[in-house]
Write a protein that holds these residues in place. Structure first.
Motif, PDB file in Angstrom:
ATOM      1  N   VAL A  41       0.837  -1.203   0.000  1.00  0.00           N
ATOM      2  CA  VAL A  41       0.000   0.000   0.000  1.00  0.00           C
ATOM      3  C   VAL A  41       0.872   1.253   0.000  1.00  0.00           C
ATOM      4  CG1 VAL A  41      -1.698   1.319   1.314  1.00  0.00           C
ATOM      5  CG2 VAL A  41      -1.940  -1.161   1.106  1.00  0.00           C
ATOM      6  N   ARG A  42       1.939   1.250   0.804  1.00  0.00           N
ATOM      7  CA  ARG A  42       2.833   2.410   0.850  1.00  0.00           C
ATOM      8  C   ARG A  42       3.533   2.620  -0.497  1.00  0.00           C
ATOM      9  NH1 ARG A  42       3.891   0.428   6.163  1.00  0.00           N
ATOM     10  NH2 ARG A  42       5.751  -0.674   5.420  1.00  0.00           N
ATOM     11  N   GLN A  43       3.968   1.529  -1.120  1.00  0.00           N
ATOM     12  CA  GLN A  43       4.613   1.647  -2.435  1.00  0.00           C
ATOM     13  C   GLN A  43       3.644   2.218  -3.468  1.00  0.00           C
ATOM     14  OE1 GLN A  43       6.175  -2.178  -3.531  1.00  0.00           O
ATOM     15  NE2 GLN A  43       7.563  -2.307  -1.774  1.00  0.00           N
ATOM     16  N   LEU A  44       2.405   1.771  -3.391  1.00  0.00           N
ATOM     17  CA  LEU A  44       1.402   2.242  -4.342  1.00  0.00           C
ATOM     18  C   LEU A  44       1.124   3.731  -4.128  1.00  0.00           C
ATOM     19  CD1 LEU A  44      -0.221   0.858  -6.585  1.00  0.00           C
ATOM     20  CD2 LEU A  44      -2.071   0.523  -4.939  1.00  0.00           C
ATOM     21  N   ASN A 129       0.590  -4.961 -21.249  1.00  0.00           N
ATOM     22  CA  ASN A 129       1.701  -4.069 -20.894  1.00  0.00           C
ATOM     23  C   ASN A 129       2.891  -4.852 -20.339  1.00  0.00           C
ATOM     24  OD1 ASN A 129       0.534  -1.082 -21.034  1.00  0.00           O
ATOM     25  ND2 ASN A 129      -1.064  -2.385 -20.180  1.00  0.00           N
ATOM     26  N   LEU A 130       3.146  -6.016 -20.943  1.00  0.00           N
ATOM     27  CA  LEU A 130       4.219  -6.870 -20.445  1.00  0.00           C
ATOM     28  C   LEU A 130       5.589  -6.204 -20.549  1.00  0.00           C
ATOM     29  CD1 LEU A 130       3.191 -10.427 -21.710  1.00  0.00           C
ATOM     30  CD2 LEU A 130       3.174  -9.556 -19.368  1.00  0.00           C
ATOM     31  N   GLY A 131       5.801  -5.405 -21.587  1.00  0.00           N
ATOM     32  CA  GLY A 131       7.086  -4.718 -21.715  1.00  0.00           C
ATOM     33  C   GLY A 131       7.343  -3.805 -20.533  1.00  0.00           C
ATOM     34  N   LEU A 132       6.331  -3.064 -20.132  1.00  0.00           N
ATOM     35  CA  LEU A 132       6.463  -2.164 -18.988  1.00  0.00           C
ATOM     36  C   LEU A 132       6.633  -2.944 -17.697  1.00  0.00           C
ATOM     37  CD1 LEU A 132       6.328   0.814 -18.057  1.00  0.00           C
ATOM     38  CD2 LEU A 132       3.849   0.507 -17.815  1.00  0.00           C
ATOM     39  N   VAL A 133       5.864  -4.018 -17.557  1.00  0.00           N
ATOM     40  CA  VAL A 133       5.927  -4.835 -16.335  1.00  0.00           C
ATOM     41  C   VAL A 133       7.305  -5.463 -16.169  1.00  0.00           C
ATOM     42  CG1 VAL A 133       5.012  -6.935 -15.263  1.00  0.00           C
ATOM     43  CG2 VAL A 133       3.450  -5.280 -16.291  1.00  0.00           C
ATOM     44  N   ARG A 134       7.892  -5.938 -17.269  1.00  0.00           N
ATOM     45  CA  ARG A 134       9.191  -6.617 -17.188  1.00  0.00           C
ATOM     46  C   ARG A 134      10.359  -5.653 -17.114  1.00  0.00           C
ATOM     47  NH1 ARG A 134       7.551 -11.098 -21.825  1.00  0.00           N
ATOM     48  NH2 ARG A 134       6.417 -12.517 -20.422  1.00  0.00           N
ATOM     49  N   ALA A 135      10.168  -4.428 -17.571  1.00  0.00           N
ATOM     50  CA  ALA A 135      11.288  -3.485 -17.618  1.00  0.00           C
ATOM     51  C   ALA A 135      11.441  -2.686 -16.332  1.00  0.00           C
ATOM     52  CB  ALA A 135      11.109  -2.528 -18.798  1.00  0.00           C
ATOM     53  N   LEU A 136      10.343  -2.406 -15.651  1.00  0.00           N
ATOM     54  CA  LEU A 136      10.393  -1.512 -14.494  1.00  0.00           C
ATOM     55  C   LEU A 136       9.852  -2.205 -13.252  1.00  0.00           C
ATOM     56  CD1 LEU A 136       9.050   1.779 -16.143  1.00  0.00           C
ATOM     57  CD2 LEU A 136      11.437   1.127 -15.750  1.00  0.00           C
ATOM     58  N   HIS A 137      10.384  -1.795 -12.118  1.00  0.00           N
ATOM     59  CA  HIS A 137       9.908  -2.335 -10.843  1.00  0.00           C
ATOM     60  C   HIS A 137       8.951  -1.332 -10.208  1.00  0.00           C
ATOM     61  CE1 HIS A 137       9.797  -4.494  -7.079  1.00  0.00           C
ATOM     62  NE2 HIS A 137      10.129  -3.385  -6.429  1.00  0.00           N
ATOM     63  N   PHE A 138       7.706  -1.722 -10.063  1.00  0.00           N
ATOM     64  CA  PHE A 138       6.693  -0.882  -9.425  1.00  0.00           C
ATOM     65  C   PHE A 138       5.541  -1.796  -9.025  1.00  0.00           C
ATOM     66  CE2 PHE A 138       5.670  -1.237 -13.874  1.00  0.00           C
ATOM     67  CZ  PHE A 138       4.295  -1.348 -13.921  1.00  0.00           C
ATOM     68  N   ALA A 141      -0.360  -3.185  -9.226  1.00  0.00           N
ATOM     69  CA  ALA A 141      -1.731  -2.684  -9.083  1.00  0.00           C
ATOM     70  C   ALA A 141      -1.872  -1.281  -9.638  1.00  0.00           C
ATOM     71  CB  ALA A 141      -2.150  -2.708  -7.613  1.00  0.00           C
ATOM     72  N   ALA A 142      -0.744  -0.593  -9.823  1.00  0.00           N
ATOM     73  CA  ALA A 142      -0.793   0.749 -10.408  1.00  0.00           C
ATOM     74  C   ALA A 142      -1.418   0.724 -11.796  1.00  0.00           C
ATOM     75  CB  ALA A 142       0.618   1.340 -10.473  1.00  0.00           C
ATOM     76  N   LEU A 143      -1.259  -0.368 -12.532  1.00  0.00           N
ATOM     77  CA  LEU A 143      -1.778  -0.430 -13.896  1.00  0.00           C
ATOM     78  C   LEU A 143      -3.308  -0.502 -13.940  1.00  0.00           C
ATOM     79  CD1 LEU A 143       0.880  -2.708 -15.634  1.00  0.00           C
ATOM     80  CD2 LEU A 143       0.537  -0.253 -15.921  1.00  0.00           C
ATOM     81  N   PRO A 144      -3.962  -1.482 -13.309  1.00  0.00           N
ATOM     82  CA  PRO A 144      -5.427  -1.479 -13.375  1.00  0.00           C
ATOM     83  C   PRO A 144      -6.047  -0.246 -12.731  1.00  0.00           C
ATOM     84  CG  PRO A 144      -4.635  -3.190 -11.877  1.00  0.00           C
ATOM     85  CD  PRO A 144      -3.455  -2.691 -12.634  1.00  0.00           C
ATOM     86  N   GLU A 296       1.326 -10.911  -6.919  1.00  0.00           N
ATOM     87  CA  GLU A 296       2.195  -9.828  -7.372  1.00  0.00           C
ATOM     88  C   GLU A 296       3.492 -10.341  -8.002  1.00  0.00           C
ATOM     89  OE1 GLU A 296       3.736  -5.812  -7.756  1.00  0.00           O
ATOM     90  OE2 GLU A 296       1.732  -6.677  -7.545  1.00  0.00           O
ATOM     91  N   GLU A 297       4.102 -11.363  -7.401  1.00  0.00           N
ATOM     92  CA  GLU A 297       5.415 -11.811  -7.893  1.00  0.00           C
ATOM     93  C   GLU A 297       5.328 -12.622  -9.193  1.00  0.00           C
ATOM     94  OE1 GLU A 297       4.025 -14.982  -4.928  1.00  0.00           O
ATOM     95  OE2 GLU A 297       3.928 -12.808  -5.198  1.00  0.00           O
ATOM     96  N   THR A 298       4.106 -12.956  -9.637  1.00  0.00           N
ATOM     97  CA  THR A 298       3.974 -13.786 -10.839  1.00  0.00           C
ATOM     98  C   THR A 298       3.757 -12.950 -12.107  1.00  0.00           C
ATOM     99  OG1 THR A 298       1.531 -13.976 -10.679  1.00  0.00           O
ATOM    100  CG2 THR A 298       2.877 -15.562  -9.420  1.00  0.00           C
ATOM    101  N   TYR A 299       3.430 -11.679 -11.978  1.00  0.00           N
ATOM    102  CA  TYR A 299       3.104 -10.896 -13.168  1.00  0.00           C
ATOM    103  C   TYR A 299       4.339 -10.640 -14.027  1.00  0.00           C
ATOM    104  CZ  TYR A 299      -1.095 -10.044 -10.420  1.00  0.00           C
ATOM    105  OH  TYR A 299      -2.242 -10.210  -9.671  1.00  0.00           O
ATOM    106  N   GLY A 300       4.192 -10.899 -15.307  1.00  0.00           N
ATOM    107  CA  GLY A 300       5.292 -10.675 -16.252  1.00  0.00           C
ATOM    108  C   GLY A 300       6.258 -11.827 -16.363  1.00  0.00           C
TER     109      GLY A 300
END
Length: 302
Positions: A41-44, A129-138, A141-144, A296-300
């Motif tokens: 939640v804090r990261q988001l 948005n797999l390119g964004l998911v795999r390239a950056l760490h965030f 949940a920010a995407l949906p 969370e750890e499975t996306y991308g």
């Protein structure tokens, strides 16, 4: 007499270090590991500016190739409403017994489109948005959430046209219009939760995106977007009317109609409608967020 040769003892292999303890001692963590829920939640929250900017950029780019540009943000739901008016209002006569049918219909189409578009965008939020998911760490949940915010921004543009339509058809401005704000907030929370649920499902099974238009179309037909639930089901058992009215899409549609249209009365709402709207928002919002976070750890990956 045979001479016995002394053989050296076997070499002792040093014990392998505890890699987990070594990593912890040096402040290292598993790449892509799921944070705790409070940390998530804090990261988001720390990325709230990214979420808002991403939503605005997506909205701006949505119609960038069209000559009319952002005008389509308003024209698209208006054209949908015109088609539904011809088919349902004139051919199927669903406008019979519904005062202020055009404001009733346009409000329903605009509010339903908000939910429909949020869920459809959420279904493709990760897989698209797999390119964004795999390239950056965030936090993913920010995407949906950003896609839901994009649809909310689009709805607010459409609301300007809705106000003009209400005034043109003689609906007076009243203090009840202020009720649209909490109704939209609760609908946004509900939509965001549903979007996160579908984002996780779509990340695992991308084919769901092909199925969702049929599911959403069926949901639209039973939610009273083009017809009044109370008027059409008045000859049915009370439980049928109540179940249709308690459908979350119908709840938010009718709340907005009650707020904006003076001929839409409280008697047409289900019992305890605000508690019902808040309950749907809480169940979908909190439940969808936790459901999405657990993967969370499975996306991308994969």
């Amino acid at each position: 007499m045979s001479q016995v040769l002394d053989t050296p003892p076997p070499t002792q292999t040093p014990a392998a270090p505890d890699l987990a303890a070594l990593a912890a001692r040096h402040g290292l963590s598993v790449s892509g590991a799921r944070p705790t829920l409070p940390q998530y939640v804090r990261q988001l929250w720390a990325r709230r500016h990214f979420i808002a900017a991403f939503a605005t950029a997506k909205l701006t780019a949505q119609y960038s190739q069209a000559k009319l540009g952002q005008v389509w943000q308003v024209m698209t739901p208006l054209l949908n409403a015109a088609v539904y008016y011809f088919i349902f209002g004139m051919l199927l006569k669903t406008k019979k017994g519904v005062p202020d049918y055009v404001p009733f219909l346009v409000t329903g189409v605009f509010i339903w489109t908000f939910t429909q578009s949020s869920i459809m965008a959420g279904t493709r939020a990760i897989s698209g948005n797999l390119g964004l998911v795999r390239a950056l760490h965030f936090p993913r949940a920010a995407l949906p959430i950003s896609f839901c915010l994009q649809q909310l921004q689009q709805l607010l543009f459409s609301m300007a046209a809705l106000v003009v339509i209400l005034l043109c058809f003689g609906v007076p401005v009243s203090a009840s219009w202020l009720l649209a704000l909490p109704a939209l907030f609760l609908q946004f929370v509900f939509n965001a939760g549903m979007s996160m649920i579908m984002a996780r499902a779509g990340a695992k099974t991308p084919d769901i995106a092909q199925l969702m238009p049929f599911v959403l179309r069926t949901w639209m037909y039973v939610s009273g977007v083009m017809w009044s639930i109370g008027t059409v089901t008045r000859k049915d058992a009370h439980i049928v009317t109540l179940l249709l009215q308690c459908n979350p899409a119908a709840v938010y549609l009718d709340l907005m109609r009650f707020a904006l249209i003076d001929s839409f009365h409280a008697a047409q709402l289900p019992p305890h409608v605000w508690a019902l709207a808040a309950g749907w928002a809480l169940v979908a919002g909190a439940g969808g967020f936790i459901y999405f976070w657990k993967a969370e750890e499975t996306y991308g990956r994969g």
